[in-house]
Design a protein around this motif. Structure first.
Motif, short mmCIF file in Angstrom:
data_model
loop_
_atom_site.label_atom_id
_atom_site.label_comp_id
_atom_site.label_asym_id
_atom_site.label_seq_id
_atom_site.Cartn_x
_atom_site.Cartn_y
_atom_site.Cartn_z
N TYR A 58 16.48 -16.07 -53.56
CA TYR A 58 15.83 -15.14 -52.63
C TYR A 58 14.47 -15.68 -52.19
O TYR A 58 14.12 -15.62 -51.00
CB TYR A 58 15.68 -13.77 -53.28
N ARG A 118 13.34 -16.57 -48.47
CA ARG A 118 12.17 -15.91 -47.89
C ARG A 118 11.15 -16.93 -47.39
O ARG A 118 10.56 -16.75 -46.31
CB ARG A 118 11.52 -15.00 -48.94
N TYR A 124 18.83 -11.34 -51.21
CA TYR A 124 18.20 -10.17 -51.83
C TYR A 124 19.25 -9.24 -52.42
O TYR A 124 19.07 -8.68 -53.52
CB TYR A 124 17.35 -9.43 -50.81
N GLN A 144 18.62 -14.44 -46.09
CA GLN A 144 17.63 -13.79 -46.95
C GLN A 144 18.12 -12.42 -47.40
O GLN A 144 17.99 -12.06 -48.58
CB GLN A 144 16.30 -13.66 -46.22
N GLN A 145 18.68 -11.66 -46.45
CA GLN A 145 19.19 -10.35 -46.81
C GLN A 145 20.32 -10.44 -47.84
O GLN A 145 20.39 -9.66 -48.79
CB GLN A 145 19.69 -9.62 -45.55
N ASP A 146 21.20 -11.42 -47.64
CA ASP A 146 22.30 -11.62 -48.60
C ASP A 146 21.75 -12.05 -49.96
O ASP A 146 22.24 -11.59 -51.01
CB ASP A 146 23.27 -12.67 -48.07
N GLU A 182 17.42 -15.19 -41.70
CA GLU A 182 17.14 -13.81 -42.12
C GLU A 182 18.40 -13.16 -42.70
O GLU A 182 18.32 -12.38 -43.65
CB GLU A 182 16.61 -13.00 -40.94
N GLN A 198 9.02 -8.50 -42.88
CA GLN A 198 9.87 -8.26 -44.05
C GLN A 198 9.05 -7.63 -45.17
O GLN A 198 7.87 -7.96 -45.38
CB GLN A 198 10.48 -9.58 -44.55
#
Length: 480
Positions: free
Chosen positions: A190, A194, A239, A235-237, A232, A25
């Protein structure tokens, strides 16, 4: 059998390589720009267009006072002229005069005029003539008039504007600060996701290694991989939500020349929700608010000053009910003659008495009645605003107490989930548990951590509401 083991080892190596490539990442670089709350609020207060606009409103109100004072400026006038027909000079005149209005409605004036010619009126005075005069209202406009009303209303309007702009500016600062803490919360979410992803990467690597040693079932790698992929996605959401919050924050970021500040992806907050000093200072804020009376709040002062303007208008409308009786007196002295002021009504004078009064006074009575009704309306607005303000302050206090209590309970709950997770991990290491139970405990812990972040944000928003409400109070009206 040996060929089968070599094939399985080769497949496991491929799996590890794919996982390393798949789960790498990107993180914030070393050139990140950190923004603190105080820096952010200073930018909003000094450079935001709305804050600048509110300051301009105060300057406009100050200019209104200067405009109203212009009604009391002395007026200097001059006139010259001549008329000649067929060689006959009808008249030749020169005039210069000065009129001085005073505070109590009395007007003082003086002039010098020169008049000569062959076709003058019998009432005209040939040669140079000095004049000093005064006009005194005996009824209407004696105690109060439009000039005094306009100046008084302009002075009150300035205080009224200052109160209004104080409220509007603090509302802007409240919205900005709450947006800042919303931004901080999204950033912390976030970071939480992470960190969770990194932990699960290590867990997956460990499960794969133990599987290679024959100590774990193959299904455990699937379990660990599925959990990692789920985190993951979270995490993307998280971010994406942080980027969205950054864009919303950019509405409040402006440069000195009133240009929007270019927000980059490297901008992150330097504050944390948990390490905020407001957590420990909220009792001091509650004491400060309790030390004020509602009369000192800018919203209440606004309606109080508005009431003074309406009272000024009522006094002015009252003058319309009085008859207009103006007395004027002028003293004259011809150029080149000795003058004698006294007695005033003996020689070289002119006086007049003027009376005006409407027969039915319908317009005056209606205007006066409307002025009184507007005062009554403002009194109702003032009473409602005071009650609304008191209710809001009480509500903010209750929210602060409640959220602070919930944070304490949620923190204890989170600590319990941490202990449960650690215990489950120990049992798993001893072969007495499963990844499913570990993942379940971990999900509960993450939910508890997110709950605390949400409660801290709610606490800070309620704290800020009360803080900026307190900023609207005039300290000079505080209880002693």
């Amino acid at each position: 059998m040996k060929i089968k083991q070599q094939t399985m080892q080769r497949q496991n190596s491929y799996i590890i390589l794919i996982l390393i490539c798949f789960f790498s990442q990107s993180s914030f670089g070393q050139d990140t720009l950190r923004l603190s709350r105080n820096e952010f609020l200073a930018i909003v207060k000094n450079y935001h267009p709305m804050a600048f606009k509110y300051r301009l409103e105060n300057r406009i109100a100050a200019a209104g006072i200067q405009q109203a004072k212009g009604n009391f400026d002395p007026v200097l006038d001059a006139k010259t002229g001549e008329k000649t027909i067929d060689g006959t000079q009808y008249y030749q005149q020169r005039n210069i005069g000065l009129g001085i209005p005073t505070w109590y409605g009395i007007e003082v004036n003086g002039s010098y005029s020169y008049l000569d010619g062959e076709k003058l009126n019998n009432s005209d005075t040939r040669g140079g003539l000095y004049q000093v005069g005064v006009t005194v209202p005996l009824a209407k406009n004696l105690l109060y008039d439009k000039r005094r009303a306009l100046l008084e209303q302009a002075q009150i309007a300035q205080r009224m504007t200052e109160a209004e702009q104080t409220v509007l500016t603090n509302e802007l600062m409240l919205e900005a600060e709450n947006s800042y803490w919303e931004w901080v919360k999204q950033y912390e979410l976030y970071l939480l996701q992470r960190e969770t992803v990194n932990i699960n990467k290590e867990r997956l690597a460990l499960v794969i290694k133990t599987f290679q040693y024959g100590e774990q079932a193959a299904i455990d790698t699937t379990e660990a991989l599925s959990q990692l992929q789920n985190y993951e996605l979270e995490q993307q959401d998280a971010y994406l939500q942080f980027v969205s919050a950054t864009q919303k924050l950019s509405v409040y970021l402006w440069e000195e020349d009133l240009k929007p500040y270019p927000v980059t992806e490297g901008l992150i907050p330097s504050e944390r929700l948990q390490n905020n000093t407001d957590d420990t200072q909220y009792t001091d804020l509650l004491a400060q608010v309790d030390a004020h009376t509602l009369n000192g709040h800018a919203s209440v002062r606004y309606y109080d000053e508005k009431g003074k303007i309406l009272e000024s208008e009522r006094r002015l409308k009252l003058q319309s009910l009085l008859p207009k009786i103006d007395f004027s007196y002028n003293f004259y002295n011809k150029e080149g003659y000795t003058h004698q002021f006294f007695p005033l009504f003996d020689n070289n004078f002119q006086y007049g008495l003027k009376l005006e009064i409407p027969i039915f006074l319908r317009q005056a009575r209606a205007d006066y009645k409307m002025a009184k009704l507007k005062i009554d309306q403002n009194s109702l607005d003032l009473a409602y605003k005071s009650q609304e303000l008191a209710t809001k302050i009480t509500g903010y206090k209750n929210e602060i107490y409640n959220y602070w209590s919930q944070i304490g309970i949620a923190t204890k709950n989170m600590d319990n989930y941490k202990r449960l997770l650690m215990a489950e991990q120990s049992k798993y290491a001893n072969g007495e548990s499963s990844l499913f139970l570990i993942n379940s405990r971990e999900n509960k812990l993450i939910d508890a951590q997110e709950k605390i972040l949400e409660l801290r944000l709610k606490f800070l928003k309620s704290y800020n509401k009360l803080k900026w409400t307190n900023a609207n109070f005039d300290s000079s009206v505080a209880l002693r």
